[in-house]
Design a protein around this motif. Structure first.
Motif: not given
Length: 311
Positions: A75-80, A247-251, A287-293
């Protein structure tokens, strides 16, 4: 020489952008413990990733399996990761440096502890210490969620150790949905019931409930006041830096999650609920897509907005 250099630059400018990440990064593998709030946050992340050209997937599993899956990089990521309620379960993995908890929470101001209908509080059931006095009215039961959750573990510990006179009570384990069915039924019938509750969750405006005080030892201060963190596999952000950046930008906010969760509770697919919310609230994308392509290296914000504009 100048003409040749200019021609070369023009060729480079007109060449297609190279993929930002390897093909193995196209599928971003999320974990979900089956809670509606995690369905909402994972749905929001998945819709954005789809707009960027990724193919996100989701695996629903218990907490121990989620943390083991991140350790094994299946698994790659868990947001919880709810802190402090899930801290006992994740601490061995953190100590072994088997996964990575991102330093900034994706949600602040959450809470997680036992609650009752407000009419039960009006009758005197307001604290953890009051529960034992209402043993008969409660039928000796406390409703938890899925087996293996840390919330259930805390309840079981109180019962096993006869904390606050709870020895002999029975923990009813099922799932978030199962617990809510029982709680809602009790509300309709005006019966006494004690159950695990948390915010964000639509239950906070679907039912008039009261969070019990006095559970600081079991669930932490401020009614189980919590922060929710993102956890990733150790190499995820290095292996897939663009997806890892998103994933790191998500707030998130309590209001955001409550509104995305409400239709999910009515059996709407989480990604449909998330897409509809994002169409109404595109400002969060800045904010979420700052620096994201996009996956193939193109501007991310315009791509996701165009994707959301599609019917």
């Amino acid at each position: 020489m100048k003409l040749r250099t200019t021609g070369l630059l023009l060729c480079l400018a007109s060449a297609p952008l190279l993929a930002a990440e390897p093909e193995s990064c196209r599928s971003v593998r999320f974990a979900d413990v089956g809670w509606t709030d995690i369905a909402a946050t994972t749905g929001l992340a998945s819709v954005v990733l789809q707009g960027l050209g990724y193919t996100p997937t989701k695996t629903i599993a218990s907490e121990p399996i989620v943390f083991a899956g991140l350790k094994s990089k299946q698994l790659d990521a868990y947001l919880g990761y709810w802190d402090p309620s899930q801290t006992p379960a994740i601490t061995p993995y953190i100590q072994a440096k088997a996964l990575q908890v991102l330093p900034t929470p994706n949600l602040d101001g959450a809470k997680y502890t036992l609650a009752v209908p407000s009419y039960a509080a009006d009758k005197g059931l307001r604290t953890f210490a009051d529960i034992a006095r209402f043993r008969k009215e409660l039928d000796g039961k406390i409703y938890g969620i899925e087996a293996g959750s840390q919330g259930n573990a805390q309840i079981k510990k109180m019962i096993d150790n006869n904390e606050l006179g709870l020895g002999g009570f029975k923990l009813i384990e099922s799932s978030e949905a199962g617990m809510l069915v029982e709680a809602t039924k009790a509300f309709r019938q005006k019966r006494m019931v004690v159950f695990l509750a948390w915010e964000p969750h639509p239950m906070n405006f679907m039912m008039k409930l009261t969070y019990l005080s006095g559970g600081d030892k079991q669930f932490g201060p401020n009614y189980g006041g919590s922060k929710v963190y993102t956890v990733v596999a150790n190499d995820f952000q290095q292996r897939c830096p663009n997806a890892g950046k998103l994933v790191g930008n998500l707030k998130y906010t309590l209001d955001m999650e409550n509104h995305v969760m409400a239709p999910i509770m009515q059996k709407i697919d989480p990604k449909i609920a998330a897409r509809q919310w994002l169409q109404r609230n595109p400002q969060v994308l800045e904010q979420w897509l700052d620096g994201v392509t996009t996956y193939d290296g193109k501007p991310g914000l315009s791509a996701v907005k165009a994707y959301l504009a599609q019917q």
